[in-house]
Design a protein around this motif. Structure first.
Motif, short mmCIF file in Angstrom:
data_model
loop_
_atom_site.label_atom_id
_atom_site.label_comp_id
_atom_site.label_asym_id
_atom_site.label_seq_id
_atom_site.Cartn_x
_atom_site.Cartn_y
_atom_site.Cartn_z
N SER A 18 0.81 -1.22 0.00
CA SER A 18 0.00 0.00 0.00
C SER A 18 0.84 1.27 0.00
N HIS A 24 -2.38 5.65 -2.73
CA HIS A 24 -3.35 6.42 -1.95
C HIS A 24 -4.38 7.08 -2.88
N HIS A 28 -8.39 6.32 -3.00
CA HIS A 28 -9.38 7.40 -2.87
C HIS A 28 -10.37 7.37 -4.03
#
Length: 95
Positions: A18, A24, A28
């Motif tokens: 991750s 990220h 999202h």
């Protein structure tokens, strides 16, 4: 023959990370898409309920059944959006 033995001893491992660049932002974007999918499912559920009510009131069985199917489809979509992460993690864990 030596090439086949070398290929047979190779193992491939996938380990999601991750902290990868852009992870990220992609996470999202997936969350935003899930919110819009749930909003669409809620709208479809309400439209299906209205169609069922109107079709039942005017005696049009075809329209009433269409409304019922719209409601069930919306419920299935909401279930799949909510369960997507669990289903995918389960499938990944099988490997």
């Amino acid at each position: 023959m030596a090439l086949l033995l070398a290929a047979a001893s190779f193992t491939f491992h996938v380990k999601p990370d991750s902290s990868a660049p852009g992870a990220h932002g992609i996470q999202h974007a997936i969350n935003v898409f899930a919110v819009y999918a749930l909003m669409a499912a809620a709208a479809g559920f309400l439209l299906g309920a209205a169609t069922w009510a109107i079709g039942g009131r005017v005696g049009n069985d075809f329209t009433a059944v269409g409304g019922k199917l719209g409601m069930v489809t919306s419920l299935a979509v909401a279930f799949l959006v909510g369960a997507a992460a669990t289903i995918l993690n389960f499938a990944y864990g099988l490997g």
